[in-house]
Design an enzyme around this catalytic site. Structure first.
Site, PDB file in Angstrom:
ATOM      1  CG  HIS A  40      -2.311   0.564   0.804  1.00  0.00           C
ATOM      2  ND1 HIS A  40      -3.468   0.305   1.521  1.00  0.00           N
ATOM      3  CD2 HIS A  40      -2.711   1.365  -0.212  1.00  0.00           C
ATOM      4  CE1 HIS A  40      -4.491   0.928   0.967  1.00  0.00           C
ATOM      5  NE2 HIS A  40      -4.050   1.579  -0.091  1.00  0.00           N
ATOM      6  CG  ASP A  66      -5.906  -0.357   4.809  1.00  0.00           C
ATOM      7  OD1 ASP A  66      -5.730  -1.404   5.447  1.00  0.00           O
ATOM      8  OD2 ASP A  66      -4.982   0.251   4.227  1.00  0.00           O
ATOM      9  CG  HIS A 102      -3.606  -2.013   8.870  1.00  0.00           C
ATOM     10  ND1 HIS A 102      -3.864  -2.960   7.895  1.00  0.00           N
ATOM     11  CD2 HIS A 102      -3.131  -2.683   9.948  1.00  0.00           C
ATOM     12  CE1 HIS A 102      -3.553  -4.153   8.366  1.00  0.00           C
ATOM     13  NE2 HIS A 102      -3.113  -4.022   9.608  1.00  0.00           N
ATOM     14  CG  ASP A 154      -2.144   2.032   5.723  1.00  0.00           C
ATOM     15  OD1 ASP A 154      -1.740   1.246   6.603  1.00  0.00           O
ATOM     16  OD2 ASP A 154      -2.565   1.650   4.622  1.00  0.00           O
ATOM     17  CG  HIS A 177       3.015  -1.705   4.291  1.00  0.00           C
ATOM     18  ND1 HIS A 177       2.444  -2.947   4.120  1.00  0.00           N
ATOM     19  CD2 HIS A 177       3.543  -1.721   5.538  1.00  0.00           C
ATOM     20  CE1 HIS A 177       2.623  -3.679   5.200  1.00  0.00           C
ATOM     21  NE2 HIS A 177       3.287  -2.956   6.071  1.00  0.00           N
ATOM     22  CG  ASP A 207      -4.814  -3.034   2.294  1.00  0.00           C
ATOM     23  OD1 ASP A 207      -4.925  -4.264   2.192  1.00  0.00           O
ATOM     24  OD2 ASP A 207      -3.839  -2.487   2.834  1.00  0.00           O
ATOM     25  CG  ASP A 230      -5.212  -5.164   5.097  1.00  0.00           C
ATOM     26  OD1 ASP A 230      -6.080  -4.282   5.076  1.00  0.00           O
ATOM     27  OD2 ASP A 230      -4.029  -4.923   5.396  1.00  0.00           O
ATOM     28  CD  GLU A 240      -0.179  -4.232   1.563  1.00  0.00           C
ATOM     29  OE1 GLU A 240       0.333  -5.368   1.539  1.00  0.00           O
ATOM     30  OE2 GLU A 240       0.416  -3.218   1.981  1.00  0.00           O
TER      31      GLU A 240
END
Length: 311
Positions: A98, A125, A127, A129, A142, A229, A231, A274
């Site tokens: 990412h 996402d 996260h 980030d 990332h 993303d 994830d 990702e």
């Protein structure tokens, strides 16, 4: 939304600790991304893969892992994405980790500034980030792209944008968040990023989440960059990622999110990030990402609101 799509492969995992995301672009191609989009009536051009430094697998230095290499990748991405959107195409950046979104957001923000348009970012996402060298426990870049886009980070990465910040923090909308470092959380709140974490989605539902976000985007009369993303999805349905966090988006939540973004008509660019085929099962995560991407580009079973007929 442009009917001409450009696929831009970014085979790099240089922003992460775990290797494997560099194989993500090819996994998406094998899963039939171009063919599925063409079936929806889009003209699809695969520009191939960008090139950049190999992953040296070095430890962090001054709080950043592979800063010099990430800067080179981000510059290459910025140039490629800007070229495609400047030519009237809708760029899809195929990651890759990412951190590669630093380059794509820099390009889209520059394009919107040239067109005197406001840009909003929907960041899907697990996260936030939003780390910096002072808050990141790993130094992995990332975990920093949203912070860089919002003006927090090393001067080398900030300089890739046309201005600092590339995007104002209150114009960044995060969806599906469920893993945030302690001091990172403080930065997110201080900056004013709009966060719809998994508790919020549990409480109000994905429909209301996206309604609130897209209403604000419409009121701002903004263009949309979507950074997806994989994830963000629950690992039970998307195991092919390096940073699996339980309790993620279900298939239906993610699909509704994508469908509502499409219905807004405001998306001008996309990241798919990702995917790690080394951790996947029979390319299932890439296939799921392709399936959700087709919803983002208008695939529907029936037209929405068909039950609201006048009697």
């Amino acid at each position: 939304m442009s009917k001409n799509i450009s696929l831009i492969g970014v085979p790099s995992d240089i922003g992460a600790s775990d290797r494997g995301a560099c194989m993500g672009p090819e996994a998406l191609r094998v899963a039939g991304l171009a063919e599925e989009l063409m079936d929806l009536g889009f003209a699809v051009k695969d520009t191939g893969n960008l090139y950049g430094p190999k992953n040296p697998e070095n430890p962090p230095e001054n709080g950043y892992r592979h800063l010099k290499e990430n800067v080179i990748w981000s510059k290459n991405i910025q140039e490629a994405v800007f070229s495609e959107i400047h030519d009237g195409n809708l760029p899809i950046t195929l990651g890759g980790d990412h951190a590669m979104s630093i380059g794509s957001i820099a390009a889209i923000a520059r394009h919107c500034a040239d067109q005197k348009k406001k840009l909003c970012v929907i960041w899907i996402d697990a996260h936030a980030d939003f780390n910096t060298c002072d808050t990141s426990p790993s130094g992995n870049i990332h975990g920093m792209p949203v912070a860089v886009a919002a003006g927090y980070g090393p001067k080398e990465l900030l300089a890739i944008g046309h201005k600092v910040p590339m995007v104002d923090a209150p114009d960044i909308y995060q969806v599906g968040i469920r893993s945030v470092d302690k001091h990172e959380k403080e930065l997110v709140v201080e900056a004013g990023v709009v966060v719809y974490d998994m508790r919020c989605i549990d409480e109000i539902g994905m429909r209301e989440t996206m309604h609130q976000i897209l209403k604000e985007v419409e009121e701002k009369d903004a263009c949309l960059h979507v950074s997806f993303d994989v994830d963000s999805l629950d690992p039970t349905i998307a195991p092919g990622v390096a940073t699996t966090i339980p309790g993620g988006l279900t298939y239906r939540e993610a699909q509704l999110c994508m469908e509502m973004i499409h219905d807004s008509g405001r998306m001008i660019s996309l990241d798919i990030m990702e995917i790690n085929p080394a951790l996947d099962k029979q390319n299932g995560t890439a296939k799921l990402a392709v399936d959700l991407t087709t919803s983002l580009f208008g695939r529907q079973i029936f037209q929405p609101n068909r039950h609201n007929r006048k009697k």
